[in-house]
Scaffold this motif. Structure first.
Motif, PDB file in Angstrom:
ATOM      1  N   THR A 251     -59.946  45.459 -28.528  1.00  0.00           N
ATOM      2  CA  THR A 251     -59.935  44.076 -29.002  1.00  0.00           C
ATOM      3  C   THR A 251     -60.934  43.206 -28.247  1.00  0.00           C
ATOM      4  O   THR A 251     -61.361  42.192 -28.761  1.00  0.00           O
ATOM      5  CB  THR A 251     -58.554  43.434 -28.808  1.00  0.00           C
ATOM      6  N   GLY A 252     -61.299  43.616 -27.036  1.00  0.00           N
ATOM      7  CA  GLY A 252     -62.162  42.766 -26.220  1.00  0.00           C
ATOM      8  C   GLY A 252     -61.390  41.623 -25.573  1.00  0.00           C
ATOM      9  O   GLY A 252     -61.975  40.714 -25.004  1.00  0.00           O
ATOM     10  N   ILE A 253     -60.070  41.669 -25.670  1.00  0.00           N
ATOM     11  CA  ILE A 253     -59.246  40.617 -25.078  1.00  0.00           C
ATOM     12  C   ILE A 253     -58.442  41.218 -23.931  1.00  0.00           C
ATOM     13  O   ILE A 253     -57.796  42.242 -24.104  1.00  0.00           O
ATOM     14  CB  ILE A 253     -58.256  40.036 -26.114  1.00  0.00           C
ATOM     15  N   ARG A 254     -58.487  40.567 -22.774  1.00  0.00           N
ATOM     16  CA  ARG A 254     -57.846  41.177 -21.622  1.00  0.00           C
ATOM     17  C   ARG A 254     -56.621  40.450 -21.094  1.00  0.00           C
ATOM     18  O   ARG A 254     -55.738  41.055 -20.518  1.00  0.00           O
ATOM     19  CB  ARG A 254     -58.863  41.338 -20.486  1.00  0.00           C
ATOM     20  N   SER A 255     -56.595  39.149 -21.286  1.00  0.00           N
ATOM     21  CA  SER A 255     -55.462  38.434 -20.710  1.00  0.00           C
ATOM     22  C   SER A 255     -54.278  38.483 -21.663  1.00  0.00           C
ATOM     23  O   SER A 255     -54.439  38.621 -22.872  1.00  0.00           O
ATOM     24  CB  SER A 255     -55.847  36.979 -20.457  1.00  0.00           C
TER      25      SER A 255
ATOM     26  N   GLY B  43     -54.342  35.620 -24.135  1.00  0.00           N
ATOM     27  CA  GLY B  43     -55.348  35.859 -25.169  1.00  0.00           C
ATOM     28  C   GLY B  43     -54.831  36.847 -26.202  1.00  0.00           C
ATOM     29  O   GLY B  43     -55.034  36.678 -27.406  1.00  0.00           O
TER      30      GLY B  43
ATOM     31  N   TYR C 162     -54.348  36.836 -30.307  1.00  0.00           N
ATOM     32  CA  TYR C 162     -54.852  37.938 -31.133  1.00  0.00           C
ATOM     33  C   TYR C 162     -53.747  38.471 -32.043  1.00  0.00           C
ATOM     34  O   TYR C 162     -53.941  38.643 -33.246  1.00  0.00           O
ATOM     35  CB  TYR C 162     -55.370  39.067 -30.230  1.00  0.00           C
TER      36      TYR C 162
END
Lengths: 223, 200
Positions: B175-179, B182, B186
Protein backbone atom coordinates in the motif's frame (compact mmCIF):
# COMPACT_ATOMS: atom_id res chain seq x y z
CA UNK A 1 25.16 33.84 -6.60
CA UNK A 2 22.12 35.18 -8.46
CA UNK A 3 22.87 32.75 -11.29
CA UNK A 4 22.98 29.85 -8.88
CA UNK A 5 19.58 30.79 -7.52
CA UNK A 6 18.26 30.95 -11.05
CA UNK A 7 19.55 27.43 -11.54
CA UNK A 8 17.97 26.08 -8.39
CA UNK A 9 15.41 28.28 -6.66
CA UNK A 10 15.39 25.95 -3.66
CA UNK A 11 18.66 27.63 -2.71
CA UNK A 12 16.50 30.53 -1.53
CA UNK A 13 15.37 28.30 1.26
CA UNK A 14 18.97 27.64 2.10
CA UNK A 15 19.78 31.36 2.13
CA UNK A 16 16.87 31.94 4.43
CA UNK A 17 18.03 29.22 6.80
CA UNK A 18 21.46 30.87 6.81
CA UNK A 19 19.72 34.18 7.44
CA UNK A 20 21.14 35.64 4.25
CA UNK A 21 19.10 38.31 2.48
CA UNK A 22 17.76 37.39 -0.95
CA UNK A 23 19.01 40.59 -2.54
CA UNK A 24 22.40 39.14 -3.31
CA UNK A 25 23.20 41.79 -5.96
CA UNK A 26 26.17 40.85 -8.07
CA UNK A 27 28.10 39.34 -5.26
CA UNK A 28 29.83 36.05 -5.81
CA UNK A 29 29.37 33.14 -3.51
CA UNK A 30 32.72 33.85 -1.91
CA UNK A 31 31.91 37.48 -1.24
CA UNK A 32 28.59 36.49 0.23
CA UNK A 33 30.24 34.00 2.55
CA UNK A 34 32.68 36.65 3.74
CA UNK A 35 29.94 39.17 4.26
CA UNK A 36 27.96 36.80 6.46
CA UNK A 37 30.93 35.17 8.18
CA UNK A 38 30.16 31.68 6.89
CA UNK A 39 32.96 29.41 5.81
CA UNK A 40 33.03 28.56 2.15
CA UNK A 41 33.31 24.88 2.95
CA UNK A 42 30.18 24.84 5.02
CA UNK A 43 28.22 26.90 2.55
CA UNK A 44 29.23 24.69 -0.36
CA UNK A 45 28.57 21.48 1.54
CA UNK A 46 25.02 22.48 2.23
CA UNK A 47 24.45 24.03 -1.19
CA UNK A 48 25.59 20.76 -2.73
CA UNK A 49 22.99 18.90 -0.73
CA UNK A 50 20.34 21.27 -2.05
CA UNK A 51 21.68 20.68 -5.55
CA UNK A 52 21.33 16.96 -5.15
CA UNK A 53 24.93 15.87 -4.71
CA UNK A 54 26.79 14.76 -1.60
CA UNK A 55 28.65 17.04 0.77
CA UNK A 56 31.99 16.04 -0.62
CA UNK A 57 32.35 14.24 2.64
CA UNK A 58 35.64 15.55 3.99
CA UNK A 59 35.46 16.49 7.59
CA UNK A 60 36.34 18.21 9.73
CA UNK A 61 34.24 21.25 10.06
CA UNK A 62 35.39 23.81 12.58
CA UNK A 63 33.52 24.39 15.79
CA UNK A 64 32.32 27.68 14.43
CA UNK A 65 30.96 25.88 11.35
CA UNK A 66 29.08 23.45 13.52
CA UNK A 67 27.54 26.17 15.64
CA UNK A 68 26.34 27.75 12.42
CA UNK A 69 24.91 24.41 11.32
CA UNK A 70 22.89 24.33 14.50
CA UNK A 71 21.60 27.84 13.84
CA UNK A 72 20.74 26.75 10.33
CA UNK A 73 18.80 23.76 11.58
CA UNK A 74 17.02 25.87 14.18
CA UNK A 75 15.99 28.30 11.51
CA UNK A 76 14.60 25.49 9.40
CA UNK A 77 12.65 24.31 12.43
CA UNK A 78 10.96 27.66 12.50
CA UNK A 79 10.20 27.35 8.82
CA UNK A 80 8.46 24.03 9.48
CA UNK A 81 6.73 25.18 12.61
CA UNK A 82 5.46 28.58 11.54
CA UNK A 83 5.35 28.40 7.77
CA UNK A 84 5.12 25.03 6.05
CA UNK A 85 3.03 22.95 8.40
CA UNK A 86 0.49 25.72 9.08
CA UNK A 87 0.20 26.23 5.33
CA UNK A 88 -0.47 22.54 4.72
CA UNK A 89 -2.82 22.47 7.64
CA UNK A 90 -4.81 25.36 6.15
CA UNK A 91 -5.07 23.59 2.78
CA UNK A 92 -6.31 20.41 4.38
CA UNK A 93 -8.82 22.35 6.44
CA UNK A 94 -10.08 24.08 3.33
CA UNK A 95 -10.32 20.76 1.52
CA UNK A 96 -12.23 19.27 4.37
CA UNK A 97 -14.67 22.17 4.35
CA UNK A 98 -15.22 21.86 0.61
CA UNK A 99 -15.77 18.12 0.78
CA UNK A 100 -17.81 16.97 3.73
CA UNK A 101 -16.84 13.30 3.33
CA UNK A 102 -15.81 11.71 6.55
CA UNK A 103 -12.62 10.41 5.01
CA UNK A 104 -11.29 13.93 4.80
CA UNK A 105 -12.22 14.60 8.35
CA UNK A 106 -10.14 11.59 9.21
CA UNK A 107 -7.32 12.89 7.06
CA UNK A 108 -7.38 16.17 8.91
CA UNK A 109 -7.24 14.31 12.17
CA UNK A 110 -4.34 12.28 10.86
CA UNK A 111 -2.52 15.43 9.89
CA UNK A 112 -3.18 17.23 13.15
CA UNK A 113 -1.87 14.32 15.15
CA UNK A 114 1.11 14.16 12.90
CA UNK A 115 1.76 17.87 13.25
CA UNK A 116 1.66 17.53 17.03
CA UNK A 117 4.25 14.77 16.83
CA UNK A 118 6.42 16.90 14.59
CA UNK A 119 6.23 19.80 17.01
CA UNK A 120 7.22 17.54 19.86
CA UNK A 121 10.17 16.31 17.86
CA UNK A 122 11.26 19.82 16.93
CA UNK A 123 10.96 20.91 20.55
CA UNK A 124 13.01 17.92 21.56
CA UNK A 125 15.77 18.86 19.15
CA UNK A 126 15.69 22.49 20.18
CA UNK A 127 15.64 21.76 23.89
CA UNK A 128 17.69 18.60 24.25
CA UNK A 129 19.72 17.75 21.19
CA UNK A 130 21.01 21.13 20.12
CA UNK A 131 21.98 22.30 23.61
CA UNK A 132 23.86 19.04 23.93
CA UNK A 133 25.82 19.76 20.78
CA UNK A 134 26.42 23.34 21.81
CA UNK A 135 27.88 22.20 25.15
CA UNK A 136 29.94 19.65 23.31
CA UNK A 137 31.31 22.37 21.09
CA UNK A 138 31.97 24.72 23.99
CA UNK A 139 35.51 25.86 24.75
CA UNK A 140 35.56 24.75 28.34
CA UNK A 141 36.27 21.07 28.59
CA UNK A 142 33.00 19.25 28.63
CA UNK A 143 32.85 16.95 31.59
CA UNK A 144 31.46 13.52 31.03
CA UNK A 145 29.40 13.52 34.18
CA UNK A 146 25.69 13.02 33.62
CA UNK A 147 26.03 12.22 29.97
CA UNK A 148 22.37 11.51 29.40
CA UNK A 149 22.70 11.81 25.72
CA UNK A 150 25.00 11.09 22.81
CA UNK A 151 25.24 11.92 19.15
CA UNK A 152 24.35 8.44 18.04
CA UNK A 153 21.20 8.40 20.07
CA UNK A 154 20.15 11.53 18.28
CA UNK A 155 20.28 9.88 14.88
CA UNK A 156 17.66 7.29 15.79
CA UNK A 157 15.02 9.90 16.18
CA UNK A 158 13.66 11.32 12.98
CA UNK A 159 12.59 8.67 10.51
CA UNK A 160 9.00 8.71 11.67
CA UNK A 161 8.41 12.27 10.52
CA UNK A 162 9.33 11.47 6.95
CA UNK A 163 7.37 8.21 6.97
CA UNK A 164 4.07 9.78 7.90
CA UNK A 165 4.53 12.51 5.36
CA UNK A 166 4.91 9.79 2.73
CA UNK A 167 1.73 8.16 4.03
CA UNK A 168 -0.12 11.41 3.64
CA UNK A 169 1.11 11.84 0.07
CA UNK A 170 0.28 8.26 -0.83
CA UNK A 171 -3.20 8.51 0.61
CA UNK A 172 -3.88 11.57 -1.52
CA UNK A 173 -2.22 10.21 -4.64
CA UNK A 174 -3.58 6.72 -4.56
CA UNK A 175 -6.54 6.17 -2.36
CA UNK A 176 -8.74 8.98 -1.17
CA UNK A 177 -11.39 10.02 -3.69
CA UNK A 178 -11.91 13.75 -3.91
CA UNK A 179 -13.90 15.33 -6.71
CA UNK A 180 -12.32 18.20 -8.61
CA UNK A 181 -10.82 21.02 -6.55
CA UNK A 182 -7.63 20.60 -8.50
CA UNK A 183 -6.26 24.04 -7.66
CA UNK A 184 -6.41 23.49 -3.98
CA UNK A 185 -5.18 19.93 -4.24
CA UNK A 186 -2.23 20.93 -6.39
CA UNK A 187 -1.24 23.61 -3.89
CA UNK A 188 -1.44 21.04 -1.16
CA UNK A 189 0.73 18.63 -3.10
CA UNK A 190 3.31 21.28 -3.91
CA UNK A 191 3.52 22.22 -0.25
CA UNK A 192 3.92 18.60 0.71
CA UNK A 193 6.71 18.12 -1.80
CA UNK A 194 8.49 21.29 -0.71
CA UNK A 195 8.28 20.19 2.86
CA UNK A 196 9.47 16.71 2.00
CA UNK A 197 12.44 18.08 0.14
CA UNK A 198 13.52 20.39 2.93
CA UNK A 199 13.03 17.72 5.57
CA UNK A 200 15.18 15.42 3.50
CA UNK A 201 18.00 17.94 3.28
CA UNK A 202 17.54 18.67 6.95
CA UNK A 203 18.16 15.08 7.91
CA UNK A 204 21.06 14.83 5.46
CA UNK A 205 22.71 17.79 7.17
CA UNK A 206 22.20 16.16 10.52
CA UNK A 207 23.44 12.80 9.35
CA UNK A 208 26.39 13.82 7.20
CA UNK A 209 27.62 16.92 9.02
CA UNK A 210 26.39 17.30 12.56
CA UNK A 211 26.34 13.72 13.83
CA UNK A 212 29.70 12.56 12.44
CA UNK A 213 31.36 15.69 13.80
CA UNK A 214 29.68 15.18 17.15
CA UNK A 215 30.85 11.59 17.28
CA UNK A 216 34.41 12.69 16.47
CA UNK A 217 34.44 15.25 19.24
CA UNK A 218 33.02 12.75 21.72
CA UNK A 219 35.77 10.31 20.79
CA UNK A 220 38.43 13.00 21.20
CA UNK A 221 37.14 13.89 24.63
CA UNK A 222 36.98 10.30 25.75
CA UNK A 223 40.59 9.71 24.90
CA UNK B 1 -1.00 -11.18 -21.75
CA UNK B 2 1.25 -8.31 -22.35
CA UNK B 3 3.47 -9.13 -25.27
CA UNK B 4 6.62 -7.14 -25.06
CA UNK B 5 10.06 -7.50 -26.46
CA UNK B 6 12.19 -9.92 -24.56
CA UNK B 7 15.69 -8.73 -23.78
CA UNK B 8 18.12 -11.58 -23.87
CA UNK B 9 21.83 -11.49 -23.16
CA UNK B 10 24.14 -14.31 -24.14
CA UNK B 11 27.27 -14.68 -22.08
CA UNK B 12 29.49 -17.10 -23.92
CA UNK B 13 32.92 -16.62 -25.40
CA UNK B 14 32.53 -19.21 -28.19
CA UNK B 15 31.42 -17.49 -31.35
CA UNK B 16 30.03 -20.72 -32.78
CA UNK B 17 27.76 -21.32 -29.82
CA UNK B 18 26.66 -17.67 -29.66
CA UNK B 19 25.79 -17.60 -33.33
CA UNK B 20 23.93 -20.88 -32.96
CA UNK B 21 21.73 -19.71 -30.10
CA UNK B 22 21.14 -16.42 -31.79
CA UNK B 23 20.05 -18.20 -34.98
CA UNK B 24 17.59 -20.39 -33.08
CA UNK B 25 16.08 -17.37 -31.35
CA UNK B 26 15.83 -15.20 -34.43
CA UNK B 27 14.27 -17.98 -36.49
CA UNK B 28 11.56 -18.51 -33.89
CA UNK B 29 8.56 -16.22 -33.61
CA UNK B 30 9.82 -14.95 -30.29
CA UNK B 31 10.03 -11.17 -30.21
CA UNK B 32 13.45 -10.60 -28.75
CA UNK B 33 16.52 -8.42 -28.71
CA UNK B 34 19.81 -10.15 -28.24
CA UNK B 35 23.05 -8.81 -26.78
CA UNK B 36 26.25 -10.81 -26.86
CA UNK B 37 28.67 -10.54 -24.01
CA UNK B 38 32.15 -11.90 -23.56
CA UNK B 39 32.61 -11.45 -19.84
CA UNK B 40 30.66 -11.15 -16.63
CA UNK B 41 31.86 -7.60 -16.21
CA UNK B 42 30.24 -6.67 -19.48
CA UNK B 43 27.00 -8.09 -18.12
CA UNK B 44 27.22 -6.02 -14.97
CA UNK B 45 27.80 -2.94 -17.08
CA UNK B 46 24.87 -3.78 -19.37
CA UNK B 47 22.49 -4.35 -16.46
CA UNK B 48 23.21 -0.90 -15.11
CA UNK B 49 21.73 0.81 -18.11
CA UNK B 50 19.56 -1.74 -19.95
CA UNK B 51 16.79 -4.14 -19.06
CA UNK B 52 17.69 -7.80 -19.34
CA UNK B 53 14.97 -10.41 -18.95
CA UNK B 54 16.92 -13.56 -19.61
CA UNK B 55 20.60 -14.30 -19.41
CA UNK B 56 21.84 -17.34 -21.30
CA UNK B 57 25.23 -18.17 -19.91
CA UNK B 58 28.04 -20.62 -19.94
CA UNK B 59 28.23 -21.54 -16.25
CA UNK B 60 32.01 -21.63 -16.50
CA UNK B 61 31.78 -17.86 -16.52
CA UNK B 62 30.39 -18.05 -13.00
CA UNK B 63 33.24 -20.04 -11.55
CA UNK B 64 34.71 -18.23 -8.54
CA UNK B 65 32.27 -15.40 -9.03
CA UNK B 66 29.28 -17.00 -7.34
CA UNK B 67 28.99 -14.15 -4.87
CA UNK B 68 28.67 -11.60 -7.64
CA UNK B 69 25.99 -13.67 -9.38
CA UNK B 70 23.98 -13.83 -6.18
CA UNK B 71 24.32 -10.10 -5.81
CA UNK B 72 23.12 -9.57 -9.36
CA UNK B 73 20.14 -11.81 -8.73
CA UNK B 74 19.28 -9.84 -5.65
CA UNK B 75 19.54 -6.47 -7.36
CA UNK B 76 17.66 -7.62 -10.44
CA UNK B 77 15.02 -10.03 -9.17
CA UNK B 78 13.24 -10.16 -12.53
CA UNK B 79 16.33 -11.48 -14.32
CA UNK B 80 16.20 -15.18 -15.17
CA UNK B 81 19.29 -17.22 -15.92
CA UNK B 82 19.48 -20.15 -18.32
CA UNK B 83 22.68 -22.14 -18.16
CA UNK B 84 24.26 -24.00 -21.05
CA UNK B 85 25.20 -27.50 -19.98
CA UNK B 86 28.35 -28.68 -21.67
CA UNK B 87 28.03 -32.09 -20.15
CA UNK B 88 30.49 -31.12 -17.46
CA UNK B 89 28.00 -30.37 -14.74
CA UNK B 90 27.34 -33.18 -12.32
CA UNK B 91 24.49 -31.53 -10.55
CA UNK B 92 22.21 -28.67 -11.54
CA UNK B 93 23.73 -25.35 -10.63
CA UNK B 94 21.91 -23.34 -7.98
CA UNK B 95 22.80 -20.17 -9.83
CA UNK B 96 20.68 -20.89 -12.89
CA UNK B 97 16.92 -21.24 -13.23
CA UNK B 98 17.05 -23.78 -16.07
CA UNK B 99 19.72 -25.47 -18.13
CA UNK B 100 19.82 -26.91 -21.61
CA UNK B 101 22.51 -28.84 -23.41
CA UNK B 102 24.07 -28.18 -26.78
CA UNK B 103 22.24 -31.22 -28.10
CA UNK B 104 18.72 -30.19 -27.12
CA UNK B 105 16.27 -29.46 -29.92
CA UNK B 106 15.51 -25.86 -30.82
CA UNK B 107 11.91 -26.40 -29.73
CA UNK B 108 12.99 -27.56 -26.32
CA UNK B 109 15.29 -24.59 -25.81
CA UNK B 110 12.65 -22.10 -26.94
CA UNK B 111 10.10 -23.75 -24.69
CA UNK B 112 12.41 -23.36 -21.69
CA UNK B 113 13.08 -19.72 -22.44
CA UNK B 114 9.40 -18.93 -22.88
CA UNK B 115 8.67 -20.46 -19.52
CA UNK B 116 11.33 -18.22 -17.99
CA UNK B 117 9.72 -15.24 -19.64
CA UNK B 118 6.44 -15.98 -17.90
CA UNK B 119 8.26 -16.20 -14.64
CA UNK B 120 9.96 -12.87 -15.10
CA UNK B 121 6.68 -11.25 -16.05
CA UNK B 122 4.87 -12.41 -12.98
CA UNK B 123 7.79 -11.08 -11.00
CA UNK B 124 7.64 -7.61 -12.44
CA UNK B 125 3.91 -7.44 -11.76
CA UNK B 126 4.58 -8.04 -8.13
CA UNK B 127 7.26 -5.45 -8.10
CA UNK B 128 4.98 -2.73 -9.36
CA UNK B 129 3.39 -2.82 -5.91
CA UNK B 130 -0.08 -3.66 -7.15
CA UNK B 131 -1.82 -3.21 -3.86
CA UNK B 132 -4.17 -6.15 -4.02
CA UNK B 133 -4.06 -7.49 -0.52
CA UNK B 134 -4.59 -11.17 0.09
CA UNK B 135 -7.51 -12.27 2.22
CA UNK B 136 -5.16 -12.88 5.13
CA UNK B 137 -3.60 -9.47 4.78
CA UNK B 138 -7.04 -7.89 4.82
CA UNK B 139 -7.81 -9.75 8.04
CA UNK B 140 -4.59 -8.58 9.64
CA UNK B 141 -5.24 -5.03 8.45
CA UNK B 142 -8.73 -5.09 9.93
CA UNK B 143 -7.35 -6.15 13.27
CA UNK B 144 -4.67 -3.52 13.05
CA UNK B 145 -6.96 -0.59 12.38
CA UNK B 146 -9.23 -1.77 15.17
CA UNK B 147 -6.33 -1.19 17.48
CA UNK B 148 -5.46 -4.82 18.13
CA UNK B 149 -1.91 -5.73 19.13
CA UNK B 150 0.16 -8.16 17.08
CA UNK B 151 -0.37 -10.78 19.75
CA UNK B 152 -4.14 -10.32 19.71
CA UNK B 153 -4.28 -10.55 15.94
CA UNK B 154 -2.14 -13.67 16.01
CA UNK B 155 -4.45 -15.30 18.54
CA UNK B 156 -7.61 -14.31 16.70
CA UNK B 157 -6.37 -15.65 13.38
CA UNK B 158 -4.58 -18.58 14.91
CA UNK B 159 -1.21 -17.71 13.38
CA UNK B 160 2.14 -16.86 14.93
CA UNK B 161 3.20 -13.33 15.83
CA UNK B 162 6.01 -13.75 13.37
CA UNK B 163 3.48 -14.32 10.60
CA UNK B 164 1.50 -11.27 11.65
CA UNK B 165 4.65 -9.18 11.41
CA UNK B 166 5.36 -10.58 7.96
CA UNK B 167 1.81 -9.72 6.82
CA UNK B 168 2.23 -6.23 8.21
CA UNK B 169 5.42 -5.76 6.25
CA UNK B 170 3.67 -6.90 3.08
CA UNK B 171 0.74 -4.60 3.70
CA UNK B 172 3.09 -1.65 4.15
CA UNK B 173 5.00 -2.57 1.01
CA UNK B 174 1.92 -3.07 -1.13
CA UNK B 175 0.00 0.00 0.00
CA UNK B 176 2.92 2.35 0.60
CA UNK B 177 1.31 3.30 3.90
CA UNK B 178 3.20 2.60 7.09
CA UNK B 179 1.54 4.27 10.00
CA UNK B 180 -1.47 2.80 11.71
CA UNK B 181 -3.55 5.95 11.35
CA UNK B 182 -2.66 6.12 7.66
CA UNK B 183 -3.76 2.51 7.23
CA UNK B 184 -7.08 3.30 8.85
CA UNK B 185 -7.78 5.87 6.17
CA UNK B 186 -6.63 3.41 3.53
CA UNK B 187 -8.97 0.73 4.88
CA UNK B 188 -11.91 3.15 4.75
CA UNK B 189 -11.09 4.33 1.23
CA UNK B 190 -10.97 0.72 0.12
CA UNK B 191 -14.14 -0.01 2.04
CA UNK B 192 -12.40 -2.72 4.02
CA UNK B 193 -13.90 -1.24 7.15
CA UNK B 194 -16.85 1.06 7.47
CA UNK B 195 -16.34 4.62 8.55
CA UNK B 196 -18.99 4.16 11.21
CA UNK B 197 -16.58 1.87 13.04
CA UNK B 198 -14.24 4.75 13.67
CA UNK B 199 -14.55 7.35 16.39
CA UNK B 200 -14.04 10.76 14.96
Amino acid sequence: MADLIDGNPYLLLMLQHFNIDFRVSDRTLLQLCHQYGISERLFLSIANLYNGSGTGGEQPFTRKDLLQVIDFLKSSHNYYRFDKYPQISAYIRQLQENHPEKELKLLEKFFNEYFTEVREHLDYEDEVAFPYFITLLGDDKYKNDRQVYSSREYSDHHTDIELKLKDLKNLLLKYITIDNDLDLRRKLFMSLYELEFDLYIHSLIEETILIPSGVDIEREQNE
Amino acid sequence: MNKSTLHIAILESSKIICEGIQAILYQSDMDCRIRRLGTLDELIELLESNPVDILIANPLQFVNREKEIRKIRKSYPSLSIAGIDFGMMHKPSTLTDVTFTLYDSSEHILHLLLKLDKKSQSHSNEKEGEENLTRREVEVLTGLVNGMLNKEIADALNISIHTVVRHRKNIAMKTGIRSQSGLTIYAISKKIISIEDIDL
